[in-house]
Design a protein around this motif. Structure first.
Motif, mmCIF file in Angstrom:
data_model
loop_
_atom_site.group_PDB
_atom_site.id
_atom_site.type_symbol
_atom_site.label_atom_id
_atom_site.label_comp_id
_atom_site.label_asym_id
_atom_site.label_seq_id
_atom_site.Cartn_x
_atom_site.Cartn_y
_atom_site.Cartn_z
ATOM 1 N N TYR A 1 4.724 -7.445 4.045
ATOM 2 C CA TYR A 1 4.134 -6.108 4.051
ATOM 3 C C TYR A 1 5.053 -5.184 3.271
ATOM 4 C CZ TYR A 1 1.402 -7.833 8.019
ATOM 5 O OH TYR A 1 0.556 -8.552 8.836
ATOM 6 N N THR A 2 4.497 -4.480 2.286
ATOM 7 C CA THR A 2 5.272 -3.498 1.533
ATOM 8 C C THR A 2 4.580 -2.150 1.665
ATOM 9 O OG1 THR A 2 6.029 -5.170 -0.020
ATOM 10 C CG2 THR A 2 6.205 -2.867 -0.718
ATOM 11 N N PHE A 3 5.295 -1.217 2.298
ATOM 12 C CA PHE A 3 4.770 0.128 2.496
ATOM 13 C C PHE A 3 5.570 1.079 1.617
ATOM 14 C CE2 PHE A 3 4.394 -1.841 6.871
ATOM 15 C CZ PHE A 3 3.070 -2.227 6.704
ATOM 16 N N VAL A 4 4.873 1.757 0.724
ATOM 17 C CA VAL A 4 5.499 2.783 -0.102
ATOM 18 C C VAL A 4 5.147 4.105 0.574
ATOM 19 C CG1 VAL A 4 5.600 3.829 -2.394
ATOM 20 C CG2 VAL A 4 5.378 1.337 -2.158
ATOM 21 N N VAL A 5 6.134 4.656 1.264
ATOM 22 C CA VAL A 5 5.907 5.796 2.155
ATOM 23 C C VAL A 5 6.247 7.097 1.432
ATOM 24 C CG1 VAL A 5 6.455 6.810 4.391
ATOM 25 C CG2 VAL A 5 6.505 4.314 4.114
ATOM 26 N N HIS A 6 5.238 7.948 1.325
ATOM 27 C CA HIS A 6 5.373 9.234 0.639
ATOM 28 C C HIS A 6 5.708 10.326 1.656
ATOM 29 C CE1 HIS A 6 3.597 7.925 -3.267
ATOM 30 N NE2 HIS A 6 3.260 6.923 -2.488
ATOM 31 N N PRO A 7 6.532 11.305 1.281
ATOM 32 C CA PRO A 7 6.918 12.374 2.206
ATOM 33 C C PRO A 7 5.804 13.408 2.360
ATOM 34 C CG PRO A 7 7.984 12.720 0.090
ATOM 35 C CD PRO A 7 7.233 11.420 -0.008
ATOM 36 N N ALA B 1 6.430 8.065 -12.393
ATOM 37 C CA ALA B 1 6.836 6.935 -13.246
ATOM 38 C C ALA B 1 7.620 5.890 -12.453
ATOM 39 C CB ALA B 1 7.656 7.438 -14.430
ATOM 40 N N GLU B 2 8.456 6.336 -11.526
ATOM 41 C CA GLU B 2 9.264 5.396 -10.751
ATOM 42 C C GLU B 2 8.401 4.537 -9.818
ATOM 43 O OE1 GLU B 2 13.613 5.561 -8.578
ATOM 44 O OE2 GLU B 2 12.322 7.324 -8.418
ATOM 45 N N SER B 3 7.467 5.168 -9.125
ATOM 46 C CA SER B 3 6.607 4.382 -8.232
ATOM 47 C C SER B 3 5.634 3.509 -9.019
ATOM 48 C CB SER B 3 5.871 5.271 -7.224
ATOM 49 O OG SER B 3 4.983 6.145 -7.857
ATOM 50 N N MET B 4 5.151 3.988 -10.158
ATOM 51 C CA MET B 4 4.266 3.160 -10.979
ATOM 52 C C MET B 4 5.010 1.930 -11.520
ATOM 53 S SD MET B 4 1.232 4.331 -10.757
ATOM 54 C CE MET B 4 0.501 3.157 -11.885
ATOM 55 N N ALA B 5 6.266 2.089 -11.904
ATOM 56 C CA ALA B 5 7.060 0.938 -12.364
ATOM 57 C C ALA B 5 7.249 -0.051 -11.217
ATOM 58 C CB ALA B 5 8.403 1.409 -12.906
ATOM 59 N N ILE C 1 0.830 -1.199 0.000
ATOM 60 C CA ILE C 1 0.000 0.000 0.000
ATOM 61 C C ILE C 1 0.867 1.253 0.000
ATOM 62 C CG2 ILE C 1 -0.171 0.097 2.533
ATOM 63 C CD1 ILE C 1 -3.215 0.921 1.991
ATOM 64 N N ASN C 2 0.348 2.306 -0.609
ATOM 65 C CA ASN C 2 0.927 3.640 -0.490
ATOM 66 C C ASN C 2 0.452 4.218 0.831
ATOM 67 O OD1 ASN C 2 2.243 4.238 -3.120
ATOM 68 N ND2 ASN C 2 0.201 3.870 -3.927
ATOM 69 N N THR C 3 1.355 4.898 1.524
ATOM 70 C CA THR C 3 0.987 5.509 2.791
ATOM 71 C C THR C 3 1.755 6.815 2.976
ATOM 72 O OG1 THR C 3 0.778 5.128 5.175
ATOM 73 C CG2 THR C 3 2.699 4.169 4.097
ATOM 74 N N THR C 4 1.239 7.657 3.850
ATOM 75 C CA THR C 4 1.927 8.903 4.192
ATOM 76 C C THR C 4 2.823 8.657 5.397
ATOM 77 O OG1 THR C 4 0.136 9.588 5.658
ATOM 78 C CG2 THR C 4 -0.005 10.298 3.347
ATOM 79 N N LEU C 5 3.627 9.634 5.746
ATOM 80 C CA LEU C 5 4.509 9.503 6.902
ATOM 81 C C LEU C 5 3.735 9.254 8.201
ATOM 82 C CD1 LEU C 5 7.099 12.316 6.143
ATOM 83 C CD2 LEU C 5 7.537 9.850 6.187
ATOM 84 N N ASP C 6 2.511 9.774 8.282
ATOM 85 C CA ASP C 6 1.706 9.577 9.488
ATOM 86 C C ASP C 6 0.729 8.412 9.360
ATOM 87 O OD1 ASP C 6 0.127 10.973 7.659
ATOM 88 O OD2 ASP C 6 -0.830 12.215 9.179
ATOM 89 N N ARG D 1 13.805 8.797 -6.263
ATOM 90 C CA ARG D 1 14.243 10.188 -6.450
ATOM 91 C C ARG D 1 13.255 11.185 -5.852
ATOM 92 N NH1 ARG D 1 15.284 7.589 -11.081
ATOM 93 N NH2 ARG D 1 13.407 8.344 -12.080
ATOM 94 N N SER D 2 11.982 10.840 -5.829
ATOM 95 C CA SER D 2 10.941 11.731 -5.318
ATOM 96 C C SER D 2 10.950 11.877 -3.798
ATOM 97 C CB SER D 2 9.577 11.194 -5.750
ATOM 98 O OG SER D 2 9.355 9.926 -5.145
ATOM 99 N N GLY D 3 11.758 11.059 -3.111
ATOM 100 C CA GLY D 3 11.745 11.053 -1.651
ATOM 101 C C GLY D 3 10.873 9.948 -1.081
ATOM 102 N N VAL D 4 10.171 9.244 -1.941
ATOM 103 C CA VAL D 4 9.369 8.093 -1.533
ATOM 104 C C VAL D 4 10.310 6.965 -1.140
ATOM 105 C CG1 VAL D 4 7.840 6.278 -2.448
ATOM 106 C CG2 VAL D 4 7.370 8.683 -2.960
#
Length: 185
Positions: free
Chosen positions: A141-147, A27-31, A9-14, A173-176
């Motif tokens: 568990y895979t967490f894609v953490v966005h800044p 593009a990087e996260s979609m790949a 899942i994509n998640t935020t820092l909180d 590169r995006s900080g994710v």
């Protein structure tokens, strides 16, 4: 050996899990997510996530992907669209889009689902994963953490207590950051 059940899942820092919280794909996260889909042959969702995914990633009747999709989003949709989908729902009577409805006790039904041969089951959403995590059924568990700090919305595995072991960490590169974990017990 049971088919692996992988939650991503994509998640935020909180710990926010709503795409309305400013989690735009690049593009990087979609790949990355496209490659994650390829690790499994079955998608497992609750009704809400199934309907959201269907609305965004199902091939239109015209056969042409919408103009808003860039190449990375088309690549993701091309992998997701033909995949088998299993939907846990008490409110839906039927599902389509290569789907089947999962009824009854969700823990028992997912245990039976895992007994089928295959590469793995990719689990998405918020409420269904919390129930399956509490039952100890999730293998990864895979967490894609966005800044981003969301400050609101549904929370990641709310109410579930887990101890996890970090098995992979990657930065985009995006900080994710991608953080992959396995349960320790």
């Amino acid at each position: 050996m049971p088919e692996p059940l992988r939650y991503g899942i994509n998640t935020t820092l909180d710990g926010g899990c709503s795409h309305e919280a400013g989690l735009p794909p690049d593009a990087e996260s979609m790949a990355f997510w496209t490659d994650e889909l390829r690790r499994s042959d079955t998608l497992l969702y609750g009704r809400v996530t199934y309907e959201l995914m269907q609305g965004a990633w199902r091939r239109p009747a015209s056969g042409q992907w919408p103009d808003w999709m860039d190449d990375s989003e088309v690549a993701f949709a091309e992998v997701m669209d033909p995949m088998r989908k299993v939907v846990a729902s008490t409110s839906l009577d039927t599902v389509d889009w290569n789907g089947e409805l999962l009824r009854g006790d969700v823990v028992e039904a997912v245990q039976r689902l895992r007994e089928r041969p295959g590469r793995g089951i990719s689990l998405g959403g918020v409420r269904l994963p919390a129930a399956l995590a509490a039952a100890g059924l999730i293998d990864e568990y895979t967490f894609v953490v966005h800044p981003v700090i969301a400050g609101r919305g549904p929370r990641l595995l709310d109410g579930v207590e887990l101890t996890l072991e970090l098995v992979e960490r990657r930065e985009f590169r995006s900080g994710v950051t991608v953080q992959r974990y396995r349960p320790t017990a």
